[in-house]
Write a protein that holds these residues in place. Structure first.
Motif, PDB file in Angstrom:
ATOM      1  N   GLN A  93       0.588  -1.160  -0.086  1.00 55.92           N
ATOM      2  CA  GLN A  93       0.104   0.030  -0.093  1.00 55.92           C
ATOM      3  C   GLN A  93       0.650   1.172   0.102  1.00 55.92           C
ATOM      4  O   GLN A  93       0.505   2.302  -0.589  1.00 55.92           O
ATOM      5  N   ILE A  94       1.990   1.245   0.758  1.00 56.68           N
ATOM      6  CA  ILE A  94       2.784   2.359   0.709  1.00 56.68           C
ATOM      7  C   ILE A  94       3.666   2.424  -0.660  1.00 56.68           C
ATOM      8  O   ILE A  94       3.819   3.698  -1.075  1.00 56.68           O
ATOM      9  N   ILE A  99      -0.122   9.642  -2.670  1.00 55.38           N
ATOM     10  CA  ILE A  99      -0.368  10.328  -1.322  1.00 55.38           C
ATOM     11  C   ILE A  99      -0.188   9.391  -0.157  1.00 55.38           C
ATOM     12  O   ILE A  99      -1.240   8.542   0.016  1.00 55.38           O
ATOM     13  N   ILE A 100       0.481   9.984   0.872  1.00 50.74           N
ATOM     14  CA  ILE A 100       0.513   9.062   2.036  1.00 50.74           C
ATOM     15  C   ILE A 100       0.107  10.253   3.048  1.00 50.74           C
ATOM     16  O   ILE A 100       0.683  11.253   3.372  1.00 50.74           O
ATOM     17  N   ILE A 101      -0.700   9.893   4.064  1.00 44.21           N
ATOM     18  CA  ILE A 101      -1.074  10.619   4.941  1.00 44.21           C
ATOM     19  C   ILE A 101      -0.559   9.888   6.395  1.00 44.21           C
ATOM     20  O   ILE A 101      -1.134   8.763   6.801  1.00 44.21           O
ATOM     21  N   LEU A 123      11.020   4.406   0.997  1.00 41.87           N
ATOM     22  CA  LEU A 123      10.357   3.327   0.556  1.00 41.87           C
ATOM     23  C   LEU A 123       9.569   3.691  -0.738  1.00 41.87           C
ATOM     24  O   LEU A 123       9.403   3.052  -1.719  1.00 41.87           O
ATOM     25  N   ASN A 124       9.124   5.134  -0.794  1.00 41.57           N
ATOM     26  CA  ASN A 124       8.283   5.656  -2.001  1.00 41.57           C
ATOM     27  C   ASN A 124       8.668   7.092  -2.249  1.00 41.57           C
ATOM     28  O   ASN A 124       7.916   7.869  -1.661  1.00 41.57           O
ATOM     29  N   ALA A 157       8.279   2.046  -6.108  1.00 35.98           N
ATOM     30  CA  ALA A 157       8.951   1.846  -5.121  1.00 35.98           C
ATOM     31  C   ALA A 157      10.621   2.140  -4.961  1.00 35.98           C
ATOM     32  O   ALA A 157      11.227   2.055  -6.049  1.00 35.98           O
ATOM     33  N   GLY A 158      11.018   2.361  -3.758  1.00 36.67           N
ATOM     34  CA  GLY A 158      12.533   3.152  -3.670  1.00 36.67           C
ATOM     35  C   GLY A 158      13.383   1.913  -4.070  1.00 36.67           C
ATOM     36  O   GLY A 158      14.475   2.117  -4.742  1.00 36.67           O
TER      37      GLY A 158
END
Length: 312
Positions: A93-94, A99-101, A123-124, A157-158
């Motif tokens: 999911q990450i 957008i990460i909240i 990670l992202n 992905a990183g």
């Protein structure tokens, strides 16, 4: 069907879909990208994904990530056989989000929030990260961003960016860094198994491909999230393909020629490790010890004991 109905009713600017917490993001995105053969509905013709948003619980993240639990263990699986790892789902999911909240920052110390924020960036790297309390966030950070692209999301992905040599600056203050391990020599199965069994706890995320001596024709795929470490097959090396097919692939992927070995072709190990306060030299030397020696390279590899699980 419901999205199609809403879209056809008109007078709607945006539809916010809150997926189940156990949903994998890729199938959700594909629903809006490809024709559904069962219903004949093509959502891509009437709407588009504006952004994929993931909410991270800053107060629970490290606990859940390191729990080693499956969805069945938590009694939240799709059924009694849903043995997906919590950590794997969190990572999926990450890594796929635009957008990460980062929520509940009021429940953890400020330095821990910043550290987790830096880990998420690693990670992202492309995701916008918004720290929040009670998930309060102005709609301007979500609506009309138009940042989703399925192909780009699949490469966000990183670990993928590191393999593509898009190095992400390290956050030395918090010891957050990465290692790209590349070697054109296979692992000895017993020594590699022993290394995996003593996995460094400082590694937060690892993924990539590896070459195993006893499985010389098959690409190995290593994936780690939290306490979950798995290996599986990822097809054949290009060098193992029939001559005509191999030439066709090389014509389509000329960059492979740059690292092509006359004897071993494209076989090599490419692993990325992302972690906190990693002893890079120890990790690299530990993996080097797993490689075949010059003498072993000249021997019969099939005589080696192979205790690793079969590829799935």
């Amino acid at each position: 069907m419901e999205v199609k109905k809403l879209a056809e009713e008109g007078e709607i600017d945006h539809i916010l879909i809150e997926s189940s917490g156990i949903s994998e993001p890729v199938p959700v995105a594909q629903t809006f990208t490809y024709l559904d053969e069962e219903t004949g509905i093509d959502l891509a013709a009437i709407c588009k994904i504006n952004a994929m948003v993931t909410v991270v619980d800053s107060n629970r993240f490290w606990h859940d990530y390191g729990s080693g639990e499956t969805l069945v263990d938590r009694h939240i699986g799709r059924d009694d056989h849903d043995d997906r790892e919590i950590a794997d789902l969190l990572i999926d999911q990450i890594e796929f989000a635009n957008i990460i909240i980062l929520n509940k920052i009021d429940l953890v110390p400020a330095h821990s929030v910043f550290e987790l924020q830096q880990v998420l960036k690693r990670l992202n790297p492309d995701a916008a990260i918004h720290p929040t309390r009670f998930s309060k966030l102005s709609l301007e950070h979500i609506w009309n961003k138009n940042v989703f692209n399925l192909d780009e999301a699949s490469q966000a992905a990183g670990w993928i960016k590191e393999l593509q040599e898009e190095h992400i600056p390290e956050t030395e203050e918090y010891g957050i860094s990465s290692i790209v391990y590349k070697k054109a020599r296979p692992f000895h199965p017993e020594r590699f198994m022993k290394w995996l069994e003593n996995w460094p706890s400082v590694i937060v995320r690892a993924k990539g491909f590896f070459w195993l001596a006893t499985r010389n024709d098959e690409i190995g795929l290593l994936s780690q999230a939290g306490s979950s470490v798995s290996i599986q097959g990822a097809g054949e090396w290009i060098a193992c393909l029939p001559d005509k097919e191999r030439k066709a692939v090389l014509a389509e992927e000329p960059e492979v020629q740059g690292s092509w070995d006359e004897t071993w072709g494209d076989r090599q190990t490419e692993l990325v490790f992302i972690g906190l306060n990693m002893d890079k030299q120890a990790i690299q030397s530990g993996l080097d010890d797993c490689l075949l020696t010059d003498q072993e390279m000249r021997g019969d590899w099939q005589t080696f004991q192979d205790p690793l699980p079969l590829y799935t």
